[in-house]
Scaffold this active site. Structure first.
Site, PDB file in Angstrom:
ATOM      1  N   HIS A  14      11.269  17.378  14.925  1.00 19.50           N
ATOM      2  CA  HIS A  14      11.760  18.644  15.487  1.00 19.50           C
ATOM      3  C   HIS A  14      12.037  19.609  14.341  1.00 19.50           C
ATOM      4  O   HIS A  14      13.128  19.620  13.776  1.00 19.50           O
ATOM      5  CB  HIS A  14      13.017  18.382  16.328  1.00 19.50           C
ATOM      6  N   HIS A  16      10.873  23.695  13.182  1.00 17.95           N
ATOM      7  CA  HIS A  16      10.115  24.942  13.382  1.00 17.95           C
ATOM      8  C   HIS A  16       9.734  25.453  11.998  1.00 17.95           C
ATOM      9  O   HIS A  16      10.621  25.747  11.188  1.00 17.95           O
ATOM     10  CB  HIS A  16      10.978  25.978  14.098  1.00 17.95           C
ATOM     11  N   HIS A 194      11.839  21.862  24.495  1.00 18.80           N
ATOM     12  CA  HIS A 194      13.279  22.004  24.276  1.00 18.80           C
ATOM     13  C   HIS A 194      13.944  22.006  25.650  1.00 18.80           C
ATOM     14  O   HIS A 194      13.529  22.763  26.540  1.00 18.80           O
ATOM     15  CB  HIS A 194      13.593  23.337  23.594  1.00 18.80           C
ATOM     16  N   GLU A 197      19.594  21.901  25.372  1.00 13.33           N
ATOM     17  CA  GLU A 197      20.233  22.358  24.125  1.00 13.33           C
ATOM     18  C   GLU A 197      21.442  23.201  24.561  1.00 13.33           C
ATOM     19  O   GLU A 197      22.578  22.771  24.420  1.00 13.33           O
ATOM     20  CB  GLU A 197      19.245  23.183  23.292  1.00 13.33           C
ATOM     21  N   ASP A 275      15.471  21.053  12.718  1.00 13.14           N
ATOM     22  CA  ASP A 275      15.281  22.242  13.564  1.00 13.14           C
ATOM     23  C   ASP A 275      14.848  23.460  12.744  1.00 13.14           C
ATOM     24  O   ASP A 275      13.656  23.755  12.659  1.00 13.14           O
ATOM     25  CB  ASP A 275      16.558  22.533  14.362  1.00 13.14           C
ATOM     26  N   ASP A 276      15.812  24.169  12.163  1.00 13.26           N
ATOM     27  CA  ASP A 276      15.535  25.369  11.363  1.00 13.26           C
ATOM     28  C   ASP A 276      16.349  25.272  10.073  1.00 13.26           C
ATOM     29  O   ASP A 276      17.362  25.955   9.912  1.00 13.26           O
ATOM     30  CB  ASP A 276      15.935  26.624  12.155  1.00 13.26           C
TER      31      ASP A 276
HETATM   32  N1  LIG Z   1      16.891  25.518  18.181  1.00 16.27           N
HETATM   33  C1  LIG Z   1      15.973  26.249  18.811  1.00 16.27           C
HETATM   34  N2  LIG Z   1      16.019  26.333  20.147  1.00 16.27           N
HETATM   35  C2  LIG Z   1      15.124  27.072  20.784  1.00 16.27           C
HETATM   36  N3  LIG Z   1      14.167  27.768  20.198  1.00 16.27           N
HETATM   37  C3  LIG Z   1      14.071  27.714  18.864  1.00 16.27           C
HETATM   38  N4  LIG Z   1      13.219  28.291  18.010  1.00 16.27           N
HETATM   39  C4  LIG Z   1      13.566  27.928  16.779  1.00 16.27           C
HETATM   40  N5  LIG Z   1      14.640  27.133  16.821  1.00 16.27           N
HETATM   41  C5  LIG Z   1      14.974  26.971  18.114  1.00 16.27           C
HETATM   42 ZN   LIG Z   2      14.144  23.605  17.981  1.00 15.11          ZN
END
Ligand SMILES: Nc1ncnc2[nH]cnc12
Ligand SMILES: [Zn+2]
Length: 315
Positions: A14, A16, A194, A197, A275-276
């Protein structure tokens, strides 16, 4: 200090790619592409990384992605991420990218894909990191636009292993994309999404039953629905959990409240992901470290989490 966590062989499921854009690279690409940024320097940008919810983060994430213009930019972004993988013993990665974030700005689909894919192929050859790329649809956009994106991907079908679904969750349930996912599956794509969340357990049910997903991205709100928990445990459906993301976006107020270890001990196939990472304070090892520091994760639990990530690969 966290050498033992770094040393665990692991997969990241996971991530991005646009969310791995570190402020330093963001500024370098802005200069290369002669883009004037609204922040004076890296520190000013970093200090903007304070979010109350998913949408506040997404607004900045889409703004940051605007510096990505050329094939080389996408290559450099992906290559920088792969260097982090190498440093943290991530031996396999299944990253997402959001084509619509770029095509909507006039960047051709193939420019984005070629840069990313070339870096991933070089990563296999030069760093020994295997991969499977996931094309993710932006759920705040329409079904029609998702169909258009799937069509744009057709000449490059072999570059992908799966389609996914991300962006603003609330008000954009998986059912909105059932027909797009049906079409994608008919073309041989696997599916992930997703769900759970910020959104309710009902969205996870929809993702499983309507989108026929192989894995749930996040899924932490499954714990609110006992019947759903039983299904996830019985069917061993993997959850790609992102602890630092969840605390930065206030899904949990504090890491000490995170439910990942509770889920692990109940027999849920949970995995640890970043994630990011450029926005949330760390890559996979930092996420493991946070679980150790705040939840008392043991070495044995860390090993199980890392093994889950290897078991939950799509390829
Ligand atoms: N945590 C996240 N949830 C939804 N969309 C995303 N795009 C990038 N990170 C995300
Ligand atoms: Zn994500």
């Amino acid at each position: 200090m966290y050498d033992w966590l770094n040393a665990l062989p692991k997969a990241e499921l996971h991530l991005h790619l646009e969310g791995s854009l570190e402020p330093e690279l963001l500024f370098a690409l802005a200069e290369r592409n002669k883009i004037k940024l609204p922040w004076n320097d890296v520190e000013a940008l970093r200090s903007a990384y304070a979010f109350n919810n998913l949408q506040e983060f997404l607004d900045l994430y889409y703004a940051g992605a605007d510096v990505l213009r050329s094939e080389q930019d996408f290559y450099d972004l992906t290559w920088a991420y792969l260097q982090k993988c190498k440093a943290q013993n991530v031996i396999h990665t299944e990253p997402f990218f959001d084509p619509q974030t770029h095509t909507d700005r006039g960047i051709p689909f193939e420019v984005v894909l070629r840069g990313i894919k070339q870096a991933l192929v070089d990563g296999e050859k030069q760093l020994g990191i295997s991969h499977g790329l996931i094309l993710s649809f932006l759920r705040h956009l329409s079904e029609e636009e998702a169909f258009k994106t799937l069509e744009q991907a057709r000449p490059f079908r072999d570059a992908f292993i799966a389609v996914g679904l991300d962006s603003s969750e609330m008000g954009h349930p998986p059912s909105k994309f059932q027909r797009v996912f049906d079409k994608a599956r008919s073309e041989g794509y696997l599916t992930v999404a997703h769900a759970g969340e910020e959104g309710p357990p009902e969205y996870i049910w929809e993702a499983l039953d309507l989108l026929k997903i192989e894995r749930i991205d996040h899924g932490v709100r499954a714990i609110e629905d006992e019947r759903l928990m039983q299904r996830i445990i019985d069917e061993q459906i993997p959850l790609t959990v992102c602890p630092l993301s969840n605390t930065k976006l206030c899904v949990f107020d504090d890491m000490r409240q995170h439910n990942i270890l509770q889920m692990l001990e109940r027999g849920v196939k949970v995995t640890v992901n970043s994630d990011d990472p450029a926005y949330f304070g760390g890559y996979v090892t930092e996420n493991f470290a946070a679980l150790h520091d705040s939840l008392g994760m043991t070495q044995e639990q860390a090993q199980r989490l890392a093994q889950n990530s290897l078991d939950a690969r799509l390829v």
